[in-house]
Motif scaffolding. Sequence first.
Motif, PDB file in Angstrom:
ATOM      1  N   ASP A  78       4.213   9.224 -26.622  1.00 39.30           N
ATOM      2  CA  ASP A  78       2.797   9.519 -26.375  1.00 39.30           C
ATOM      3  C   ASP A  78       2.520   9.759 -24.896  1.00 39.30           C
ATOM      4  O   ASP A  78       1.644  10.541 -24.537  1.00 39.30           O
ATOM      5  N   ALA A  79       3.248   9.054 -24.026  1.00 36.98           N
ATOM      6  CA  ALA A  79       2.998   9.209 -22.583  1.00 36.98           C
ATOM      7  C   ALA A  79       3.610  10.516 -22.070  1.00 36.98           C
ATOM      8  O   ALA A  79       3.269  10.980 -20.972  1.00 36.98           O
ATOM      9  N   GLY A  80       4.502  11.090 -22.856  1.00 38.35           N
ATOM     10  CA  GLY A  80       5.129  12.352 -22.453  1.00 38.35           C
ATOM     11  C   GLY A  80       6.036  12.189 -21.236  1.00 38.35           C
ATOM     12  O   GLY A  80       6.142  13.096 -20.412  1.00 38.35           O
ATOM     13  N   ILE A  81       6.673  11.029 -21.126  1.00 42.80           N
ATOM     14  CA  ILE A  81       7.599  10.823 -20.000  1.00 42.80           C
ATOM     15  C   ILE A  81       8.973  10.430 -20.556  1.00 42.80           C
ATOM     16  O   ILE A  81       9.089  10.079 -21.726  1.00 42.80           O
ATOM     17  N   GLY A  82       9.979  10.503 -19.711  1.00 40.72           N
ATOM     18  CA  GLY A  82      11.318  10.065 -20.133  1.00 40.72           C
ATOM     19  C   GLY A  82      11.493   8.605 -19.760  1.00 40.72           C
ATOM     20  O   GLY A  82      10.829   8.108 -18.847  1.00 40.72           O
ATOM     21  N   LYS A  83      12.425   7.934 -20.460  1.00 37.38           N
ATOM     22  CA  LYS A  83      12.674   6.523 -20.147  1.00 37.38           C
ATOM     23  C   LYS A  83      13.089   6.359 -18.686  1.00 37.38           C
ATOM     24  O   LYS A  83      12.765   5.370 -18.039  1.00 37.38           O
ATOM     25  N   SER A  84      13.832   7.361 -18.194  1.00 39.10           N
ATOM     26  CA  SER A  84      14.388   7.221 -16.848  1.00 39.10           C
ATOM     27  C   SER A  84      13.304   7.228 -15.769  1.00 39.10           C
ATOM     28  O   SER A  84      13.537   6.778 -14.647  1.00 39.10           O
ATOM     29  N   SER A  85      12.104   7.732 -16.105  1.00 48.33           N
ATOM     30  CA  SER A  85      11.076   7.718 -15.060  1.00 48.33           C
ATOM     31  C   SER A  85      10.331   6.379 -15.001  1.00 48.33           C
ATOM     32  O   SER A  85       9.414   6.201 -14.201  1.00 48.33           O
ATOM     33  N   ILE A  86      10.717   5.423 -15.852  1.00 44.19           N
ATOM     34  CA  ILE A  86      10.063   4.099 -15.791  1.00 44.19           C
ATOM     35  C   ILE A  86      10.801   3.237 -14.752  1.00 44.19           C
ATOM     36  O   ILE A  86      12.000   3.001 -14.864  1.00 44.19           O
ATOM     37  N   ASP A  87      10.074   2.820 -13.724  1.00 39.39           N
ATOM     38  CA  ASP A  87      10.709   2.081 -12.621  1.00 39.39           C
ATOM     39  C   ASP A  87      10.899   0.609 -12.924  1.00 39.39           C
ATOM     40  O   ASP A  87      11.840  -0.011 -12.459  1.00 39.39           O
ATOM     41  N   GLU A  88       9.938   0.022 -13.647  1.00 41.87           N
ATOM     42  CA  GLU A  88      10.006  -1.430 -13.891  1.00 41.87           C
ATOM     43  C   GLU A  88       9.580  -1.710 -15.319  1.00 41.87           C
ATOM     44  O   GLU A  88       8.653  -1.068 -15.828  1.00 41.87           O
ATOM     45  N   LYS A 140       0.860  -1.198   0.000  1.00 40.55           N
ATOM     46  CA  LYS A 140       0.000   0.000   0.000  1.00 40.55           C
ATOM     47  C   LYS A 140       0.891   1.242   0.000  1.00 40.55           C
ATOM     48  O   LYS A 140       1.914   1.280   0.672  1.00 40.55           O
ATOM     49  N   GLY A 141       0.517   2.251  -0.798  1.00 40.08           N
ATOM     50  CA  GLY A 141       1.291   3.493  -0.786  1.00 40.08           C
ATOM     51  C   GLY A 141       2.482   3.475  -1.722  1.00 40.08           C
ATOM     52  O   GLY A 141       3.131   4.485  -1.945  1.00 40.08           O
ATOM     53  N   GLU A 142       2.772   2.272  -2.323  1.00 44.00           N
ATOM     54  CA  GLU A 142       3.904   2.202  -3.252  1.00 44.00           C
ATOM     55  C   GLU A 142       3.472   2.775  -4.613  1.00 44.00           C
ATOM     56  O   GLU A 142       2.486   2.315  -5.189  1.00 44.00           O
ATOM     57  N   ASN A 143       4.194   3.767  -5.093  1.00 41.94           N
ATOM     58  CA  ASN A 143       3.839   4.383  -6.382  1.00 41.94           C
ATOM     59  C   ASN A 143       4.888   4.031  -7.423  1.00 41.94           C
ATOM     60  O   ASN A 143       6.071   4.165  -7.162  1.00 41.94           O
ATOM     61  N   LYS A 144       4.432   3.637  -8.603  1.00 44.80           N
ATOM     62  CA  LYS A 144       5.409   3.209  -9.613  1.00 44.80           C
ATOM     63  C   LYS A 144       4.933   3.538 -11.017  1.00 44.80           C
ATOM     64  O   LYS A 144       3.722   3.494 -11.290  1.00 44.80           O
ATOM     65  N   THR A 145       5.888   3.824 -11.889  1.00 40.73           N
ATOM     66  CA  THR A 145       5.568   3.915 -13.314  1.00 40.73           C
ATOM     67  C   THR A 145       6.157   2.666 -13.952  1.00 40.73           C
ATOM     68  O   THR A 145       7.343   2.373 -13.768  1.00 40.73           O
ATOM     69  N   ILE A 146       5.317   1.922 -14.646  1.00 42.27           N
ATOM     70  CA  ILE A 146       5.808   0.654 -15.203  1.00 42.27           C
ATOM     71  C   ILE A 146       5.539   0.559 -16.708  1.00 42.27           C
ATOM     72  O   ILE A 146       4.632   1.219 -17.233  1.00 42.27           O
ATOM     73  N   ALA A 147       6.373  -0.236 -17.368  1.00 44.74           N
ATOM     74  CA  ALA A 147       6.128  -0.563 -18.780  1.00 44.74           C
ATOM     75  C   ALA A 147       5.802  -2.047 -18.811  1.00 44.74           C
ATOM     76  O   ALA A 147       6.502  -2.844 -18.186  1.00 44.74           O
ATOM     77  N   VAL A 148       4.728  -2.405 -19.496  1.00 48.57           N
ATOM     78  CA  VAL A 148       4.424  -3.821 -19.667  1.00 48.57           C
ATOM     79  C   VAL A 148       4.712  -4.170 -21.126  1.00 48.57           C
ATOM     80  O   VAL A 148       4.064  -3.651 -22.043  1.00 48.57           O
ATOM     81  N   TYR A 149       5.735  -5.006 -21.344  1.00 45.19           N
ATOM     82  CA  TYR A 149       6.154  -5.415 -22.684  1.00 45.19           C
ATOM     83  C   TYR A 149       5.590  -6.811 -22.907  1.00 45.19           C
ATOM     84  O   TYR A 149       5.989  -7.751 -22.234  1.00 45.19           O
TER      85      TYR A 149
END
Length: 615
Positions: free
Chosen positions: A325-335, A200-209
């Motif tokens: 499209d997501a408007g984020i950098g690769k470095s902000s992807i945690d997993e 609970k409370g864990e925040n993450k940006t993830i890519a699902v390949y």
Amino acid sequence: MAKIAINIATGSLQQDEIIVGIDLGTTNSLVAIIHPETKRPVALKEHNSSSLVPSVIHFEKGGGITVGEAARQYLVSDPANTIFSAKRLMGKNYQDIKDKADHVAYKIIDSEDKLVKVQVGNTFYSPVDLSSLILKELKKSAEHILKTPVSKAVITVPAYFNDSQRQATRDAGKLACLDVLRIINEPTAASLAYGFGLQKGENKTIAVYDLGGGTFDISLLHIADGVFEVLSTNGDTYLGGDDVDSAITEHWMKQYGFDALPDSPGYRQRLRLTAEEAKKQLSLAGDFAADFEGRSLTLDRDQFNAIITPIIERTLNCCSQAIRDAGIGKSSIDEVIMVGGSTRIPQVKKRVGDFFGKAVNDSVNPDEVVALGAAIQADILAGNTKDMLLLDITPLSLGLETMGGLMDVLLPRNSKIPTRASRQYTTYKDGQGGMKIAVYQGERDMVKDNRRLAEFNLTGIPGMPAGLPKVEVSFLINADGILVVNAKELRSGIEQSVEVKPQYGLTDEDVEKMLLDSMEHAREDMDTRALTEAKTEAEQLLQTTEKFIQKNFSMLTEKEVAETSLAMQALQLSLSMDDKNLVQAKTEELNTLSRPYAERIMDEAIGKAMAGKKI
Ligand code: AMP
């Protein structure tokens, strides 16, 4: 259309009713539920067997149908009647897949409603029929394991499926007597299963390949306090492990100098299965070598890596687009979570890891994770899981056709749903009383390159000079993911609205009628098509022959000219007789007659052109 799944605490579903999650895969399918005691998602399996049910259907000569592992063994012994990878045909017309139709040993034909069909003996099956057979089998086996009737399900689809493909999947569910409560995206489902384990409370940006047997999807999500927000999605509904198998097969054909595969479905199928075996072996260790019909086939790791590089690169292009499209950098992807059987290939893991600049997470079971996520979504719909919320998006842009066949986008891809958008249009002719509203989905500028979903006419616009009427067209994607289009002329109040049932969508009555109707129509259509093709070829041959004779008259003998002219007359006559065999026979006669002198004249022409030149 992708869906929003809301926390339905007050949902009308009864809590004790089992809603299963189904991953209807290209290669394998499976069913999962939330375990009533552990409250964790589990894949269903019969004693001592795998949870994976091969998505293979075998039609026996006597009319019997087997699905799953029992059908798989017929891939080699009865390939023309054993259907695999039917999911790749979902919602597709013949144009979409015609280059790939000969990669399989069963017969894919064009059909009247533009949806392809598969011919088995004298019977024609749509991809919806075939998928429904797999779903029926899954339902039967789930009922056997759970000892209770199963009638409600959440089914996953590739995120990049368009409306037609989603509707086709829903229809397959209906045909299998399943109430499909939600269609959810495979990578989103995988993220639910992954997020289930987060604190609970864990925040993450993830890519699902997600690279499976037939499709590739990449989705970027942000998970915060149980809210799963899809940021962007991209992919290709015709890219996966099947293409790796085909690429290996082609490599062998070149290497061993097979001019073309012997025209035997069994031979093709055996070579394809050997290619798949090589791929799986190379994912583990060492090189591959096997005897194949008296030849020794080999494949080493370097060759394998070179063969699959173009396929991996296509997936990475989709990843780049999704990140943009997501408007984020690769470095902000945690997993980077790996899903789908084809992510077992070490080179795929390596290249994806290099691309994202971090080691990939391959800890989830790539075969089961999607079904487990579907089970979690089913539990949310049943009102049992109350602290998870899924915010999904529409994967492809939706728009209208405007003058010159251009696509005017009202809802860009990756729009959060539910959502609405509207725009005003006007007439281009004085006194124009109607306006055609044609709805398309896709990313191309011209509508002809996109998928048409619906078309209707707004009529009764009172006579006004061009440019004066104001027609407001609005798109609404509701929480059920269905697109509703409304058109209203604002000065007169004339209004019309349609719920976009994609052109391949079926009503309940359609479903009932479907099996009965489709077969005869498909047969007629196939005949018409074959005749049209034969006639077109004949007409082309007549034109080229005539031109050829005019140009090379002096190089032909009198006898050649006279015989050719007779054969041309006979072919011309056959064109008026609507008999495909006759047209083909007369075409062949003319070809046989003209080929020798055409070759002779060409050789002479080349000889002249090359005279005095050294190669
Ligand atoms: P899915 O659609 O996720 O079930 O993935 C099926 C695809 O994964 C098929 O193309 C399989 O050949 C492929 N696959 C399964 N296991 C492996 C493996 N060990 N190495 C490479 N590909 C695999």
